[in-house]
Write a protein that holds these residues in place. Structure first.
Motif, short mmCIF file in Angstrom:
data_model
loop_
_atom_site.label_atom_id
_atom_site.label_comp_id
_atom_site.label_asym_id
_atom_site.label_seq_id
_atom_site.Cartn_x
_atom_site.Cartn_y
_atom_site.Cartn_z
N ASP A 158 4.35 -3.03 2.83
CA ASP A 158 5.08 -3.59 1.70
C ASP A 158 5.37 -5.06 1.93
N ASP A 159 5.24 -5.83 0.84
CA ASP A 159 5.75 -7.18 0.84
C ASP A 159 5.14 -7.98 1.99
N LEU A 160 3.86 -7.77 2.23
CA LEU A 160 3.26 -8.35 3.43
C LEU A 160 2.35 -9.51 3.08
N SER A 161 2.65 -10.66 3.64
CA SER A 161 1.80 -11.83 3.47
C SER A 161 1.47 -12.40 4.83
N LEU A 162 0.23 -12.78 5.02
CA LEU A 162 -0.15 -13.45 6.27
C LEU A 162 -1.44 -14.21 6.04
N SER A 163 -1.69 -15.17 6.92
CA SER A 163 -2.97 -15.86 6.83
C SER A 163 -3.45 -16.14 8.24
N THR B 257 5.19 -9.30 13.86
CA THR B 257 5.60 -7.96 14.25
C THR B 257 5.83 -7.10 13.02
N LEU B 258 5.22 -5.92 13.03
CA LEU B 258 5.33 -4.99 11.92
C LEU B 258 6.40 -3.96 12.21
N TYR B 259 7.21 -3.67 11.21
CA TYR B 259 8.14 -2.56 11.31
C TYR B 259 8.19 -1.88 9.95
N ARG B 260 7.85 -0.60 9.92
CA ARG B 260 7.81 0.16 8.67
C ARG B 260 7.04 -0.58 7.57
N GLY B 261 5.90 -1.11 7.93
CA GLY B 261 5.02 -1.69 6.94
C GLY B 261 5.37 -3.10 6.50
N ARG B 262 6.43 -3.66 7.07
CA ARG B 262 6.79 -5.04 6.72
C ARG B 262 6.71 -5.92 7.94
N ILE B 263 6.47 -7.19 7.70
CA ILE B 263 6.50 -8.14 8.81
C ILE B 263 7.94 -8.56 9.04
N ILE C 54 0.87 -1.18 0.00
CA ILE C 54 0.00 0.00 0.00
C ILE C 54 0.89 1.22 0.00
N ALA C 55 0.64 2.10 -0.94
CA ALA C 55 1.45 3.32 -1.01
C ALA C 55 0.53 4.50 -1.28
N ASP C 56 0.87 5.62 -0.74
CA ASP C 56 0.16 6.85 -1.11
C ASP C 56 1.20 7.95 -1.28
N GLU C 57 0.73 9.19 -1.32
CA GLU C 57 1.69 10.28 -1.60
C GLU C 57 2.76 10.42 -0.51
N ASN C 58 2.49 9.84 0.66
CA ASN C 58 3.48 9.91 1.74
C ASN C 58 4.51 8.79 1.65
N GLY C 59 4.38 7.94 0.66
CA GLY C 59 5.35 6.87 0.53
C GLY C 59 4.71 5.51 0.70
N VAL C 60 5.56 4.51 0.88
CA VAL C 60 5.08 3.13 1.02
C VAL C 60 4.70 2.89 2.47
N LEU C 61 3.47 2.45 2.71
CA LEU C 61 2.99 2.28 4.08
C LEU C 61 2.98 0.81 4.50
N GLY D 43 1.92 3.27 14.31
CA GLY D 43 2.30 4.01 13.12
C GLY D 43 3.24 3.26 12.19
N ASN D 44 3.34 1.96 12.35
CA ASN D 44 4.20 1.18 11.46
C ASN D 44 3.41 0.40 10.41
N GLY D 45 2.21 0.88 10.11
CA GLY D 45 1.43 0.27 9.04
C GLY D 45 0.25 -0.54 9.53
N GLN D 46 0.01 -0.55 10.84
CA GLN D 46 -1.08 -1.35 11.39
C GLN D 46 -2.44 -0.97 10.81
N GLN D 47 -2.74 0.33 10.89
CA GLN D 47 -4.05 0.77 10.43
C GLN D 47 -4.20 0.55 8.93
N GLU D 48 -3.12 0.81 8.19
CA GLU D 48 -3.16 0.64 6.75
C GLU D 48 -3.41 -0.81 6.37
#
Lengths: 312, 516
Positions: free
Chosen positions: B285-290, B485-491, B276-283, B304-309
């Motif tokens: 990335d490369d995230l897979s889970l089940s 665990t999420l960090y900067r939008g990645r697991i 997921i990316a918007d004008e603020n950058g990549v929120l 703020g590390n991508g949880q809400q996104e």
């Protein structure tokens, strides 16, 4: 382009740059405390009208300039009162003040002068050559044989830069536009900062307007500001809300303005309406690229309400 | 301890409208102690300290500093008296450097050079002395939450305070950052400073405080040295009810395991390669889970590390730049939010005041929101059926113990805990296959937290798949089957329940991958 026609061109740009610098630096200064002014065009019109009338009636350009700045300062005060004290929407208040200025400028002129076939004229500002420097080839006539306001507006830009980035007062002032709650918590007076910058901004914008009849036509005509006020908003963004880049950007905007005028005079078969469109077109094009990476003050356009702290 | 307390408040009363926020509160802070101020939401901890800090004017009462009565009218007065406060929400200028933030509002020489060398040296000295590691030249916006908090503390120390009030200081910190904060606090106290530590987290109070006071409903009910108090005694005072707390899940992981049921084979939610990316950058990335039926997958990470996104991406609120989302055997990528919710998905967003409910609508209307176009709430022509709505609302109010005057009550009149119950009632009003929760217990009192946990587990037993996003690591470790665990939008890593470890997750939260 020959050397002499280049000197002519550059000297004209130096002349045209003043209203852009003054109006945009005013916009920037108020924006740094979070106040986003959109009344530039209106305040400049009033400045042009009052400045001309003052100069004409009292036979003194200085009196005209001072009167214009007084009225401009009052308009800034109105903006500050409605947005900062009454906490009304800045955009709506700004547009209202613009329309106020639009009407007031013509009204004042008609009441004082009436409708005449032969418009009254004031003398235009004299060029003040700076000793020695003005004799430098090429640069001398461009930079150092200008009127007083050209020098002052450049000096103002430098002074604003030093104030904002090199003094504690500037640090405090900018913090108000970034996070007024933080500033407030550290004892910085948010309201006072906003009022002061709004009044100074109004004065600078009115001065920008008063400059026009005193340099170009010698008289006030309706619509004399010709969108320069609106362009100065774009220019402020273009300059990233910083005094030094606004100064640079002003030369670009003034350059396009003079260029359009030039092409118009030489008449090369392009309709002049189209050429008059050029500055605005250039603005849009430049903006598309320049807007990226520009970071306006974080609290720009918002009103600060201390009471809301209790809700968190 | 018969020395004069450094700070003493007496008979403090404070009323906000109809609410008596503080009732006749006395409190003494000894010098060189860490004093824990514990209580649930709305207990009055922060209000009391805001009175001391000059933000609120008390209706009555007196503050004594070093035995002498003082009047504190503003934070400026408080700082002049040597009292500093670090708020839960940092008050910082993001674009300024650390040094600029700290000196802001103090006299700086107005020389054209704005020479901050002296200030920087002083900051470095303070930072070394108390172990508050910081780069004075760094810009605030580039710093993690832990460092930003050290800036807030340094801001107070720079102004020379000897009483430091910290309001919920561990929110948003990794466990490592919490430990280092506690070390710094101990150093300060060793040098003669006094610290008031406001929190709702029992374990923190037990690990660092010398003295503990418990507040409930605006009254101070208990003050004692830590060594004389048991966890249970404190909780009983905080909650104030006679409920059998021995059964509480907060104290018994065993109970969680007994009631958790089993994780089934069926995969309910499958996210692959989400970006997921918007004008603020990549929120994201490369995230897979089940998530499987009957499973609770916890999502850890500093806020703020991508949880809400991530949640909004699954629900179709935010468009994906890449990747697919499947719910059951259906590919829902690109579907509208309403269609996705109709597949049996329920979402309780983090910011429930902002995203979750309609404050001026009635409780009943809020309870059926999202289902308003379905029968029996709407006729075929789309006219609302008032009676059906009221019936459902009354039933839900009972089942979820929502404290309200009735279904026609305006939703905004509910307290925070009851708003959350209302949101959960709505989420569970219809059969739920997939539940997405974001900080479901933040700001809730202990019985409400207990209620949420029970609800989660009973649905888990019945086979609901749950994606539990939370800033509260203890909560995640208590409830989840696995934690990603999420960090900067990645697991960064995924741990099984048997491998849960606070510090391992803490390292991942700051972007360090697990080594095993």
């Amino acid at each position: 382009m020959t050397t002499s026609s280049f000197i002519d061109f550059a000297a004209l740009v130096m002349l045209a740059v003043v209203p852009y610098i003054l109006a945009s630096q005013g916009t920037m200064l108020a924006g740094r405390t979070g106040l986003f002014i959109v009344s530039q065009e209106g305040i400049m019109l009033v400045g042009a009208s009052v400045g001309f009338l003052g100069a004409y009636l009292f036979d003194s350009l200085l009196v005209g300039v001072l009167l214009a700045m007084l009225v401009g300062g009052l308009m800034g005060l109105v903006l500050a009162y409605f947005t900062t004290t009454l906490k009304l929407d800045q955009f709506v208040v700004g547009l209202a003040v613009f329309f106020l200025g639009l009407g007031l400028s013509s009204l004042l002129f008609k009441v004082v002068i009436g409708v005449t076939l032969q418009p009254p004229i004031v003398p235009t500002l004299d060029a003040i050559p700076i000793p020695l420097l003005s004799r430098i080839p090429v640069l001398g006539p461009i930079l150092f044989r200008q009127n007083i306001l050209v020098y002052l507006s450049v000096l103002l830009s430098v002074a604003l830069y030093l104030l904002l980035y090199k003094t504690g007062m500037g640090l405090a002032l900018r913090s108000v536009g970034e996070n007024p709650k933080a500033a407030d918590s550290l004892g910085i007076n948010v309201t006072r900062n906003r009022y002061v910058t709004a009044v100074i901004a109004g004065m600078l914008m009115a001065l920008a307007g008063a400059y026009l009849p005193m340099v170009y036509t010698g008289t006030y005509t309706e619509g004399i500001v010709r969108g320069r006020g609106w362009l100065s908003i774009a220019l402020t963004f273009f300059g990233g809300w910083t005094p030094h880049l606004i100064l640079l950007g002003s030369f670009f905007f003034a350059g396009v303005e003079v260029l359009a005028l030039r092409v118009q005079v030489t008449s090369i078969g392009i309709p002049h309406q189209f050429l008059r469109m050029l500055p605005y077109l250039a603005t849009i094009l430049v903006m598309i690229f320049a807007f990226r990476g520009v970071r306006p003050p974080a609290f720009l356009g918002q009103n600060y309400d201390r009471e809301s702290r209790t809700s968190s | 301890m018969n020395q004069t307390p450094i700070l003493h408040v007496e008979g403090i009363n404070k009323r906000f409208g109809a609410v008596q926020a503080l009732k006749d509160v006395d409190l003494s802070l000894q010098s060189s102690e860490i004093h824990g101020l514990l209580g649930g939401n709305g207990a009055g901890k922060t209000t009391l300290m805001n009175v001391v800090y000059g933000l609120y004017k008390p209706d009555s009462g007196q503050i004594f500093l070093r035995g002498r009565p003082v009047t504190i009218n503003s934070p400026r007065d408080a700082i002049a008296h040597g009292i500093g406060m670090v708020h839960q929400h940092f008050l910082q200028i993001n674009t300024y450097t650390v040094t600029e933030n700290i000196v802001l509002g103090t006299p700086i020489p107005h020389r054209p050079t704005m020479d901050l060398t002296q200030a920087r040296d002083k900051i470095r000295a303070l930072s070394d002395r108390f172990g508050l590691e910081i780069d004075p030249e760094a810009h605030i916006e580039d710093l993690p939450m832990g460092a930003r908090q050290r800036v807030e503390i340094l801001k107070a120390l720079y102004r020379g305070v000897d009483i430091l009030i910290l309001d919920e200081p561990t929110t948003n910190l990794t466990p490592q950052e919490v430990d280092s904060l506690f070390e710094s606090l101990k150093l300060m106290v060793a040098e003669g400073m006094s610290v008031v530590f406001i929190t709702h987290k029992l374990r923190e109070v037990m690990s660092v405080c010398d003295t503990i006071s418990v507040l409930r409903e605006g009254r101070r009910l208990l003050t004692a040295p830590r060594s004389e108090l048991s966890e249970e005694e404190i909780v009983r005072t905080m909650v104030g009810s006679e409920e059998a707390l021995e059964d509480s899940m907060l104290f018994s992981e065993q109970r969680r395991d007994e009631e958790a049921g089993i994780v089934r084979e069926e995969i309910v939610l499958d996210v692959s390669d989400m970006r997921i990316a918007d004008e603020n950058g990549v929120l994201v990335d490369d995230l897979s889970l089940s998530v499987r039926a009957g499973e609770i997958l916890g999502i850890a990470g500093v806020a703020g590390n991508g949880q809400q996104e991530l949640a909004e991406g699954i629900l179709g609120i935010r468009p994906l730049s890449r990747g697919r989302v499947r719910i059951g055997d259906r590919d829902v990528t690109g579907l509208g939010t309403r269609q996705i919710l109709h597949l049996g998905v329920a979402y309780v967003p983090e910011d429930r005041l902002q995203d979750g409910f309609l404050p001026t609508a009635s409780v009943a209307q809020n309870l059926i929101l999202g289902a308003q176009r379905r029968t029996p709430y709407s006729s075929a022509r789309g006219v609302l059926n008032r009676r059906a709505i009221t019936e459902t609302a009354v039933a839900l109010i009972q089942r979820f113990h929502i404290r309200t005057q009735g279904p026609e009550d305006m939703a905004a009149t509910l307290s925070g805990g009851n708003i959350q119950r209302m949101m959960l009632a709505r989420a569970f009003a219809h059969p739920v296959r997939l539940l997405i929760l974001h900080n479901p217990t933040s700001g809730l009192d202990i019985p409400s937290v207990e209620f949420v946990y029970d609800l989660l587990l009973s649905h888990k037993r019945e086979g609901t798949a749950t994606l539990l996003i939370s800033d509260d690591l203890d909560e995640l470790m208590l409830l989840s089957d696995r934690i990603a665990t999420l960090y900067r939008g990645r697991i960064v890593g995924v741990l099984e329940r048997s491998a849960f470890d606070k510090y391992t997750i803490g390292r991942m939260m700051s972007g360090v991958e697990a080594h095993d």
